[in-house]
Design an enzyme around this catalytic site. Structure first.
Site, PDB file in Angstrom:
ATOM      1  N   LYS A   1      32.411  48.115  14.842  1.00  0.00           N
ATOM      2  CA  LYS A   1      32.265  47.489  13.597  1.00  0.00           C
ATOM      3  C   LYS A   1      32.416  45.998  13.798  1.00  0.00           C
ATOM      4  CE  LYS A   1      36.020  47.796  10.409  1.00  0.00           C
ATOM      5  NZ  LYS A   1      35.864  46.940   9.175  1.00  0.00           N
TER       6      LYS A   1
ATOM      7  N   LYS B   1      43.456  51.178  15.073  1.00  0.00           N
ATOM      8  CA  LYS B   1      44.458  49.716  15.082  1.00  0.00           C
ATOM      9  C   LYS B   1      45.738  49.985  15.704  1.00  0.00           C
ATOM     10  CE  LYS B   1      42.131  47.188  11.224  1.00  0.00           C
ATOM     11  NZ  LYS B   1      42.411  46.308  10.403  1.00  0.00           N
TER      12      LYS B   1
ATOM     13  N   LYS C   1      36.598  40.811  10.724  1.00  0.00           N
ATOM     14  CA  LYS C   1      37.126  39.598  10.755  1.00  0.00           C
ATOM     15  C   LYS C   1      38.391  39.371  11.914  1.00  0.00           C
ATOM     16  CE  LYS C   1      38.423  40.061   6.218  1.00  0.00           C
ATOM     17  NZ  LYS C   1      39.387  41.100   6.334  1.00  0.00           N
TER      18      LYS C   1
HETATM   19  P1  ATP Z   1      40.054  43.822   9.635  1.00  0.00           P
HETATM   20  O1  ATP Z   1      39.049  43.150  10.904  1.00  0.00           O
HETATM   21  O2  ATP Z   1      41.110  42.672   9.471  1.00  0.00           O
HETATM   22  O3  ATP Z   1      40.325  44.973   9.581  1.00  0.00           O
HETATM   23  P2  ATP Z   1      37.685  43.645   8.129  1.00  0.00           P
HETATM   24  O4  ATP Z   1      36.454  42.671   8.565  1.00  0.00           O
HETATM   25  O5  ATP Z   1      37.348  44.837   8.862  1.00  0.00           O
HETATM   26  O6  ATP Z   1      39.177  43.318   8.319  1.00  0.00           O
HETATM   27  P3  ATP Z   1      38.596  44.457   5.560  1.00  0.00           P
HETATM   28  O7  ATP Z   1      39.163  43.672   4.725  1.00  0.00           O
HETATM   29  O8  ATP Z   1      39.162  45.566   6.067  1.00  0.00           O
HETATM   30  O9  ATP Z   1      37.584  43.785   6.628  1.00  0.00           O
HETATM   31  O10 ATP Z   1      37.491  45.282   4.430  1.00  0.00           O
HETATM   32  C1  ATP Z   1      36.944  44.478   3.420  1.00  0.00           C
HETATM   33  C2  ATP Z   1      35.790  45.229   2.874  1.00  0.00           C
HETATM   34  O11 ATP Z   1      34.690  45.050   3.705  1.00  0.00           O
HETATM   35  C3  ATP Z   1      35.712  46.775   3.018  1.00  0.00           C
HETATM   36  O12 ATP Z   1      34.976  47.140   1.941  1.00  0.00           O
HETATM   37  C4  ATP Z   1      34.956  47.051   3.944  1.00  0.00           C
HETATM   38  O13 ATP Z   1      34.702  48.270   3.991  1.00  0.00           O
HETATM   39  C5  ATP Z   1      33.990  46.039   4.313  1.00  0.00           C
HETATM   40  N1  ATP Z   1      33.662  45.980   5.574  1.00  0.00           N
HETATM   41  C6  ATP Z   1      34.467  45.668   6.560  1.00  0.00           C
HETATM   42  N2  ATP Z   1      33.724  45.533   7.940  1.00  0.00           N
HETATM   43  C7  ATP Z   1      32.366  45.864   7.357  1.00  0.00           C
HETATM   44  C8  ATP Z   1      31.232  45.908   8.369  1.00  0.00           C
HETATM   45  N3  ATP Z   1      31.329  45.809   9.412  1.00  0.00           N
HETATM   46  N4  ATP Z   1      30.241  46.561   7.578  1.00  0.00           N
HETATM   47  C9  ATP Z   1      30.259  46.631   6.120  1.00  0.00           C
HETATM   48  N5  ATP Z   1      31.240  46.551   5.499  1.00  0.00           N
HETATM   49  C10 ATP Z   1      32.235  46.306   6.061  1.00  0.00           C
END
Ligand code: ATP
Ligand code: LTN
Length: 339
Positions: A201, A118, A204
């Protein structure tokens, strides 16, 4: 695993850093609901203090926090069974995070891959909050003496750090106070990848909306995004051995397996050797079947902000009742005078 932990306390969190995606649903919300149904005590948190470790527009942050709450409820979280709240309403998180900032070592935090990713090449200009993010995450979990934490694969390293912080705190002060938590990282959906780049990955906060399926996307948008999802020019693989250097194909097969509750193997048996076009149409149908009922309920819930705010405030009150005595005891152990 899920049906053997009914006497344990579950904690997990999701950042309101954008619209929740199908990866958040499959990797987090769906297992959260299964845990709730297993009878475990569940505490789910919308981690707004984590979200502001990178810039968030204040008006959008409020909207995303309510939207995240609506996504939890629409996915099946019952606020009478589980506690659902936003982090900033329970001061225990920030208070315990400070203690853990003093327990964590710079070297530990500097090794975190999420921070490196990040912060990117502009590390000097990233917030201090982004660096100490994992200490706040440990505080989230340990403020409740949670025992099990369901997350996607990307959070594994942070949970190892949470264990290290608990162990160091207990050693430093000669107590057996914080539990050494167990991660729950299970199933085929623990790491769903971007639709534009199978090595990144799905996230969002990715700048490209085409990289993900949001829980608020309509049917046409889902079809369009899946049709445009990156693939290679070979047929769909038939065996695990053919998949290893084909990240985009592997990702779509994984997504299909997760959405139809089956294994990668059985998806490859069904589609192996065929082209991607028919497969993508069926994948889009599965995604719509999964997302549409959630979207419908999210839209209904988002019509009533007052009710969502009331639900979060009630959840925060319940959470604070558990966390307050744990923080008080922590202060006492550390030697901080407090009433
Ligand atoms: P950001 O993009 O803002 O970092 P994010 O989409 O990665 O957000 P988080 O809020 O950080 O999501 O994660 C919330 C939950 O969703 C966590 O348990 C995380 O491990 C899970 N998660 C996030 N991205 C993935 C993915 N690509 N596949 C499976 N699980 C995910
Ligand atoms: N860091 C997590 C979100 C998060 C979390 C937590 C997950 C914050 N606090 C406590 C589990 C337990 C993420 O980025 N997905």
């Amino acid at each position: 695993m899920l049906n053997t932990i009914s006497s344990q306390r579950i904690f997990s969190g999701i950042q309101p850093s954008g619209k929740l995606t199908i990866a958040n649903y499959l990797g987090a919300l769906k297992p959260f609901v299964e845990l709730q149904q297993s009878g475990a005590e569940c505490i789910y948190c919308i981690v707004d203090l984590h979200a502001i470790t990178v810039w968030q527009d204040p008006t959008e942050l409020k909207h995303s926090t309510r939207l995240a709450a609506a996504c939890f409820i629409a996915s099946g979280i019952d606020v009478n069974k589980s506690i659902l709240f936003n982090q900033s309403q329970v001061s225990a998180h920030a208070e315990l995070a400070w203690i853990f900032n003093c327990v964590s070592r710079l070297g530990w935090l500097g090794r975190m891959t999420q921070f490196k990713e990040k912060a990117g090449s502009n590390r000097e200009n990233s917030s201090v909050g982004l660096f100490v993010y994992p200490a706040l995450m440990a505080a989230d979990i340990l403020a409740y003496h949670a025992t099990h934490v369901p997350v996607g694969e990307d959070q594994k390293q942070h949970l190892e750090l949470t264990r290290d912080i608990a162990i160091k705190f207990n050693n430093d002060f000669g107590v057996d106070f914080f539990p050494v938590i167990e991660p729950i990282i299970e199933g085929v959906a623990t790491r769903i990848m971007s639709l534009r780049d199978g090595t990144k990955k799905m996230s969002k906060s990715d700048p490209s909306d085409l990289s993900r399926i949001n829980l608020t996307d309509d049917k046409d948008t889902i079809v369009k995004k899946i049709r445009r999802a990156k693939t290679d020019s070979y047929p769909i693989p038939s065996h695990e051995a053919e998949i290893s250097n084909r990240p985009e194909a592997k990702n779509l097969i994984n997504l299909y397996a997760a959405l139809s509750d089956t294994t990668r193997d059985s998806v490859m048996q069904q589609f192996g050797g065929k082209g991607f076009s028919e497969f993508k149409d069926q994948l889009a149908e599965l995604a719509i079947e999964c997302v549409s009922p959630v979207t419908h309920e999210v839209n209904r819930l988002m019509d009533d902000n007052t009710e969502l705010d009331r639900i979060l405030a009630t959840g925060a009150d319940k959470a604070a009742i558990i966390a307050r005595p744990i923080v008080k005891k922590t202060y006492e152990i550390v030697g901080l005078l407090s009433q």
